[in-house]
Design an enzyme around this catalytic site. Structure first.
Site, PDB file in Angstrom:
ATOM      1  N   LYS A   1      64.036  31.464  37.670  1.00  0.00           N
ATOM      2  CA  LYS A   1      63.370  32.115  38.828  1.00  0.00           C
ATOM      3  C   LYS A   1      62.216  32.541  38.283  1.00  0.00           C
ATOM      4  CE  LYS A   1      62.804  36.410  39.529  1.00  0.00           C
ATOM      5  NZ  LYS A   1      61.639  36.640  40.607  1.00  0.00           N
TER       6      LYS A   1
ATOM      7  N   GLU B   1      59.782  37.893  25.620  1.00  0.00           N
ATOM      8  CA  GLU B   1      57.601  38.023  25.840  1.00  0.00           C
ATOM      9  C   GLU B   1      57.435  39.452  26.603  1.00  0.00           C
ATOM     10  OE1 GLU B   1      57.726  34.985  23.107  1.00  0.00           O
ATOM     11  OE2 GLU B   1      56.835  36.406  23.798  1.00  0.00           O
TER      12      GLU B   1
ATOM     13  N   CYS C   1      48.906  38.907  29.107  1.00  0.00           N
ATOM     14  CA  CYS C   1      49.708  40.029  27.833  1.00  0.00           C
ATOM     15  C   CYS C   1      49.056  40.404  25.998  1.00  0.00           C
ATOM     16  CB  CYS C   1      51.109  39.145  27.687  1.00  0.00           C
ATOM     17  SG  CYS C   1      51.150  37.261  27.364  1.00  0.00           S
TER      18      CYS C   1
ATOM     19  N   GLU D   1      48.996  48.939  28.963  1.00  0.00           N
ATOM     20  CA  GLU D   1      48.263  47.954  29.578  1.00  0.00           C
ATOM     21  C   GLU D   1      47.554  47.682  30.612  1.00  0.00           C
ATOM     22  OE1 GLU D   1      51.435  44.745  30.283  1.00  0.00           O
ATOM     23  OE2 GLU D   1      50.183  43.789  28.515  1.00  0.00           O
TER      24      GLU D   1
HETATM   25  N1  LIG Z   1      54.707  38.808  26.419  1.00  0.00           N
HETATM   26  C1  LIG Z   1      54.539  37.946  27.320  1.00  0.00           C
HETATM   27  O1  LIG Z   1      53.957  36.377  26.902  1.00  0.00           O
HETATM   28  C2  LIG Z   1      53.808  38.104  28.874  1.00  0.00           C
HETATM   29  C3  LIG Z   1      53.971  39.292  29.298  1.00  0.00           C
HETATM   30  N2  LIG Z   1      53.596  39.538  30.183  1.00  0.00           N
HETATM   31  C4  LIG Z   1      54.540  41.111  31.648  1.00  0.00           C
HETATM   32  O2  LIG Z   1      54.589  41.442  31.969  1.00  0.00           O
HETATM   33  C5  LIG Z   1      53.588  42.047  32.960  1.00  0.00           C
HETATM   34  C6  LIG Z   1      52.961  41.508  34.178  1.00  0.00           C
HETATM   35  O3  LIG Z   1      53.943  40.549  34.749  1.00  0.00           O
HETATM   36  P1  LIG Z   1      54.748  41.160  35.894  1.00  0.00           P
HETATM   37  O4  LIG Z   1      54.972  39.337  37.025  1.00  0.00           O
HETATM   38  O5  LIG Z   1      54.442  41.969  37.032  1.00  0.00           O
HETATM   39  O6  LIG Z   1      56.404  42.194  35.284  1.00  0.00           O
HETATM   40  P2  LIG Z   1      57.566  42.183  35.743  1.00  0.00           P
HETATM   41  O7  LIG Z   1      57.993  42.206  34.345  1.00  0.00           O
HETATM   42  O8  LIG Z   1      57.301  42.715  36.788  1.00  0.00           O
HETATM   43  O9  LIG Z   1      57.920  40.663  36.447  1.00  0.00           O
HETATM   44  C7  LIG Z   1      58.223  39.763  35.883  1.00  0.00           C
HETATM   45  C8  LIG Z   1      59.838  38.569  36.382  1.00  0.00           C
HETATM   46  O10 LIG Z   1      59.796  39.572  36.102  1.00  0.00           O
HETATM   47  C9  LIG Z   1      61.131  39.340  37.811  1.00  0.00           C
HETATM   48  N3  LIG Z   1      61.439  41.487  38.069  1.00  0.00           N
HETATM   49  C10 LIG Z   1      60.876  42.206  38.120  1.00  0.00           C
HETATM   50  N4  LIG Z   1      62.137  43.324  38.498  1.00  0.00           N
HETATM   51  C11 LIG Z   1      63.250  42.496  38.547  1.00  0.00           C
HETATM   52  C12 LIG Z   1      64.936  42.647  37.644  1.00  0.00           C
HETATM   53  N5  LIG Z   1      65.258  43.977  38.183  1.00  0.00           N
HETATM   54  N6  LIG Z   1      65.447  42.204  37.123  1.00  0.00           N
HETATM   55  C13 LIG Z   1      65.844  40.905  37.393  1.00  0.00           C
HETATM   56  N7  LIG Z   1      63.885  40.275  37.451  1.00  0.00           N
HETATM   57  C14 LIG Z   1      63.089  41.321  37.808  1.00  0.00           C
HETATM   58  C15 LIG Z   1      59.990  39.397  38.932  1.00  0.00           C
HETATM   59  O11 LIG Z   1      60.553  38.852  39.761  1.00  0.00           O
HETATM   60  P3  LIG Z   1      59.080  39.197  41.312  1.00  0.00           P
HETATM   61  O12 LIG Z   1      57.951  38.779  41.048  1.00  0.00           O
HETATM   62  O13 LIG Z   1      60.600  38.853  42.449  1.00  0.00           O
HETATM   63  O14 LIG Z   1      59.370  40.932  41.121  1.00  0.00           O
HETATM   64  C16 LIG Z   1      59.559  38.350  37.892  1.00  0.00           C
HETATM   65  O15 LIG Z   1      59.542  37.060  37.898  1.00  0.00           O
HETATM   66  C17 LIG Z   1      52.866  42.925  32.349  1.00  0.00           C
HETATM   67  O16 LIG Z   1      53.623  43.629  31.109  1.00  0.00           O
HETATM   68  C18 LIG Z   1      52.624  41.820  31.015  1.00  0.00           C
HETATM   69  O17 LIG Z   1      52.336  42.633  29.629  1.00  0.00           O
HETATM   70  C19 LIG Z   1      53.370  38.875  31.533  1.00  0.00           C
HETATM   71  C20 LIG Z   1      52.926  37.348  31.402  1.00  0.00           C
HETATM   72  C21 LIG Z   1      53.066  37.079  29.684  1.00  0.00           C
HETATM   73  O1  LIG Z   2      51.107  35.301  30.139  1.00  0.00           O
HETATM   74  C1  LIG Z   2      50.388  35.737  29.057  1.00  0.00           C
HETATM   75  O2  LIG Z   2      49.704  36.371  29.231  1.00  0.00           O
HETATM   76  C2  LIG Z   2      50.736  34.262  28.605  1.00  0.00           C
HETATM   77  O3  LIG Z   2      51.438  34.758  27.836  1.00  0.00           O
HETATM   78  C3  LIG Z   2      49.088  34.229  27.747  1.00  0.00           C
HETATM   79  S1  LIG Z   2      49.197  32.722  26.427  1.00  0.00           S
HETATM   80  O4  LIG Z   2      50.038  32.694  26.149  1.00  0.00           O
HETATM   81  O5  LIG Z   2      48.406  32.144  27.628  1.00  0.00           O
HETATM   82  O6  LIG Z   2      48.093  33.269  25.949  1.00  0.00           O
END
Ligand SMILES: NC(=O)C1=CN([C@@H]2O[C@H](COP(=O)(O)OP(=O)(O)OC[C@H]3O[C@@H](n4cnc5c(N)ncnc54)[C@H](OP(=O)(O)O)[C@@H]3O)[C@@H](O)[C@H]2O)C=CC1
Ligand SMILES: O=C(O)[C@H](O)CS(=O)(=O)O
Length: 497
Positions: A186, A261, A295, A390
């Site tokens: 998803k 992650e 992130c 963050e």
């Molecule tokens: N550690 C890592 O590698 C990464 C971490 N992040 C973190 O994610 C955040 C930003 O990304 P963002 O997309 O806004 O993060 P979110 O956690 O809001 O969303 C991530 C995914 O989870 C889905 N989601 C949201 N709520 C639910 C739920 N209750 N049940 C199931 N799925 C759900 C979203 O769907 P929908 O879009 O439909 O709401 C989306 O597909 C930041 O905190 C960033 O640090 C981001 C990328 C990489």
């Molecule tokens: O979603 C992210 O922030 C990614 O994990 C960062 S990276 O892997 O492209 O460095």
């Protein structure tokens, strides 16, 4: 198989407004759709189905049905499919990158980099597929042989974020298929089109129906099925720590394996003995990649007193040289934020810092639409919200520190533990500080360190497990121990007639 055609297919050729389930393209049950908009213009890029539990059940059933035959393929056969997928991603890189920029906003150069990274993860796991080795263990008993055989866990539920809509999927599809698993993915509703394009590529790569399934729509409903369905063996999630915790709680009832992650709060430390130009370049790259929406972006920049003023001056000049605009324009280095909520969040961090004594050196306000000026704030302090939260936007707080001990204390003072960076030319300090920092990823004199060959993942509340590297496939395998007994030579008397 010959290299795929590189006929000039454009981004529109990869647009799909259907779910990809069991090898077929189907609408959401009620026909509901979600509009996908270009964050640079607000214009429509496309529509995707607004699906929910019913469609997700169908996708899980398709993945479950496809699993036995896919797991029974040889590693070489699965590797061949993944190599073809990687070749297709490379062959259509420009079109996939343009689609990614239109739905997510990042500059084309960054989108091309993400698509290239996606192919690199798939190719890496195509190779890893053929190195999933087992063990034989010296038996503690006479007449027995002990073996350990890795087996694919089964159906995987994957949920990915909007900020890297392609490479975050690659980091899950790659190891899943390499291990022999099948997957229901998803994508984020704000950038789902790159994921559906993967459905097109998987079809063309000859990946059997039901192995990869892409479902868009109601996150809670879809996630509710994926985290509870008895046929889903594992959840892999990339996104916020808050949502990660929700998914962990939901998955606990059926004891599903979970890879997480999650969020970060990366410190970026500049010691007096750092190479100033290197540190400035690293800080810009680490902070402003994807307009600060990664992130692993630097969230807190700590600069030792002796180099502080020179760093702030040089860093601010480099930030002012960033060129904001539509990611489709060549030369643009800073795209829009993903939505209004993100812009309001950046404004709030700046207002909070100003109210608590921060000094805006450059930027500090939204420009037009979803664009926010690249911002440097000096005189930052631990009292300010971005010291503990963050930012996920183009705001760079600069804190001053005196000693190495102080830098380590403040850098580790967070519930997160994903990425950190520091700059020094002192070899002893490089070893001391990289050992003392509690983070899964450490950049020493480098601001961008992600690669498919190295483990990506966090400590503390930044996640569970690792993606990429030789470690990334482990979360998709069960280690089965088999003890073969009764192997002594049977004497005539023992023989059962
Ligand atoms: N550690 C890592 O590698 C990464 C971490 N992040 C973190 O994610 C955040 C930003 O990304 P963002 O997309 O806004 O993060 P979110 O956690 O809001 O969303 C991530 C995914 O989870 C889905 N989601 C949201 N709520 C639910 C739920 N209750 N049940 C199931 N799925 C759900 C979203 O769907 P929908 O879009 O439909 O709401 C989306 O597909 C930041 O905190 C960033 O640090 C981001 C990328 C990489
Ligand atoms: O979603 C992210 O922030 C990614 O994990 C960062 S990276 O892997 O492209 O460095």
């Amino acid at each position: 198989m010959e290299k795929p055609s590189t006929s000039a297919r454009g981004w529109r050729d990869f647009l799909r407004d259907r779910l990809y389930i069991g090898g077929t393209w189907v609408p959401a049950e009620g026909g509901a759709v979600i509009e996908v908009t270009d964050p640079a213009t607000g214009g429509s890029v496309g529509q995707v189905p607004d699906a929910g539990a019913v469609e997700t059940e169908l996708a899980v059933a398709a993945a479950r049905a496809a699993f036995p035959a896919f797991a029974a393929l040889t590693a070489a056969e699965r590797a061949g499919m993944l190599h073809r997928l990687a070749d297709l991603i490379d062959a259509h890189g420009p079109a996939l990158a343009e689609l990614l920029t239109r739905e997510q906003g990042k500059p084309l150069a960054e989108a091309r980099g993400e698509v290239g990274m996606s192919a690199a993860y798939i190719r890496w796991f195509a190779e890893e597929a053929r190195r999933v080795y087992g063990d034989t263990i010296p038996s503690p008993w006479q007449g027995r042989r002990l073996m350990v055989t890795p087996e694919p866990v089964g159906v995987v539920g994957a949920i990915t974020p909007w900020n890297f809509p392609s490479s975050m999927l690659a980091r899950k599809i790659g190891p899943a298929l390499a291990a022999g698993c099948t997957i229901v993915a998803k994508p984020a509703s704000q950038a789902p089109l790159s994921a559906l394009a993967w459905g097109v590529l998987c079809e063309e790569a000859g990946i059997p129906s039901g192995v990869v399934n892409i479902v868009t729509g109601d996150a809670r409903a879809i996630g509710g099925v994926l985290t509870s369905h008895p046929d889903v063996a594992k959840i892999t999630f990339t996104g916020s720590t808050e949502v990660g915790k929700t998914l962990l709680r939901q998955a606990a009832d059926s004891v599903k394996r979970c890879s997480m992650e999650l969020g970060g709060n990366a410190p970026f430390i500049v010691f007096d003995d750092a190479d100033l130009d290197q540190a400035v370049a690293g800080a810009v790259a680490s902070k402003f990649r994807n307009a600060g929406q990664t992130c692993v972006c630097s969230n807190r920049i700590y600069v030792q007193s002796g180099i502080h003023d020179r760093f702030v001056e040089a860093f601010s000049r480099a930030v002012e040289a960033l060129r904001a605009g539509s990611g489709l324009e060549e030369g643009v280095t800073l795209g829009p934020l993903i939505d209004e909520k993100a812009v309001v969040g950046a404004e709030a961090f700046v207002a909070d810092a100003r109210a608590k004594g921060g000094r805006v050196v450059t930027g500090g306000a939204r420009s037009k639409g979803l664009f926010f000026q690249p911002t440097v704030i000096a005189d930052a302090s631990a009292a300010m919200d971005f010291a503990h939260e963050e930012i996920f936007g183009p705001v760079a707080p600069v804190f001053r520190f005196e000693t190495e001990e102080e830098a380590l204390r403040v850098a580790n003072d967070t519930r997160y533990g994903l990425a950190c960076y520091f700059y020094t030319t002192d070899l002893g300090r490089a070893f001391r500080v990289s050992s003392a920092l509690r983070y899964g990823l450490v950049g020493v004199n480098e601001g961008v360190i992600t690669t498919e060959v190295a483990p990506f993942g966090g400590m503390k509340q930044s996640g569970l497990g690792r993606e990429g590297s030789k470690y990334g496939i482990e979360d998709y395998l069960d280690q089965k121990y088999v003890c073969f007994g009764g192997l002594e030579e049977r004497k005539a008397a023992d023989a059962i007639i």
